[in-house]
Design an enzyme around this catalytic site. Sequence first.
Site, PDB file in Angstrom:
ATOM      1  CB  CYS A  83      -6.753   0.061  14.406  1.00  0.00           C
ATOM      2  SG  CYS A  83      -6.356  -1.691  14.211  1.00  0.00           S
ATOM      3  CB  CYS A 138     -12.556  -4.644  11.361  1.00  0.00           C
ATOM      4  SG  CYS A 138     -11.160  -4.241  10.280  1.00  0.00           S
TER       5      CYS A 138
END
EC number: 5.1.1.3
Length: 262
Positions: free
Chosen positions: A75, A189
């Site tokens: 992440c 992302c």
Amino acid sequence: MSDSRPILFFDSGVGGLSIVAPARTALPQARFVYAADSAGFPYGTKGEAEIAARVPALLGRLAERYQPRLIVIACNTASTIALPFVRAALAIPIVGTVPAIKPAAEGSVTRTIAVLGTAATVRQAYVDDLAAHFASDCRVIRHGSADLVTLAEAKLRGQTIPIAAVHSAIAPMLEAEGGHAIDTVVLACTHFPLLADELAAAIAQPVTFVDGGPGIARRITHLTQGQAFTRDQSDLAVFTAPVDPSLEHAFAAHGFTSLDRL
Ligand code: DGL
């Protein structure tokens, strides 16, 4: 020698699966545990203090429970904010996912690249540093989108994603000053590589997408070189909120046949 300690992948939701896929190809012998902080999802609209407190605490709990040999923070938001805190708290190797600005700048012909991430990631000083070190002669256009994260989650729940929705989510990036010259988009992302087809269909100009997955697979391979792997248990995905059965298919397709609540 036998060693069944898993490699633990962590994300707020399904995005880390884009990191799992190349890691599986590189390390088919390794056991993986995937942890999604679905109770804390989404991270990209949260403040720094909340993420800096939440992620190390949760990873501490996960490390105690699953005794991983290595943790991958799959992440960008969690990595660009909490990586130093996690490394200070845990005595095992931690691999972070940070925007792949270096390879993007190396490949850009127009010297205009975009960093497409969450709002929380694109405002980090970490991104300023990467841009200053590796893309100082490039125009770097940053765009944060929470909608794309939601769309990626919906896709993995089996929904069809309208290209128009993806287009609206990235329109401000293409319409920014110099946006017409973007030839390389950093998918900053981990949810966004899951929408690669939709993103390609939504952008008219020719662009190359770059993400951190292949680099992380190489890094994990390097860090686990020479280690024994025993696969005596199946791969497991755990969630901090009740398991959503509509995700079973996507997780099974990535090798996680057993889904549980943490
Ligand atoms: N997948 C995460 C990232 O790479 C964040 C998604 C979210 O929870 O907003 O930044």
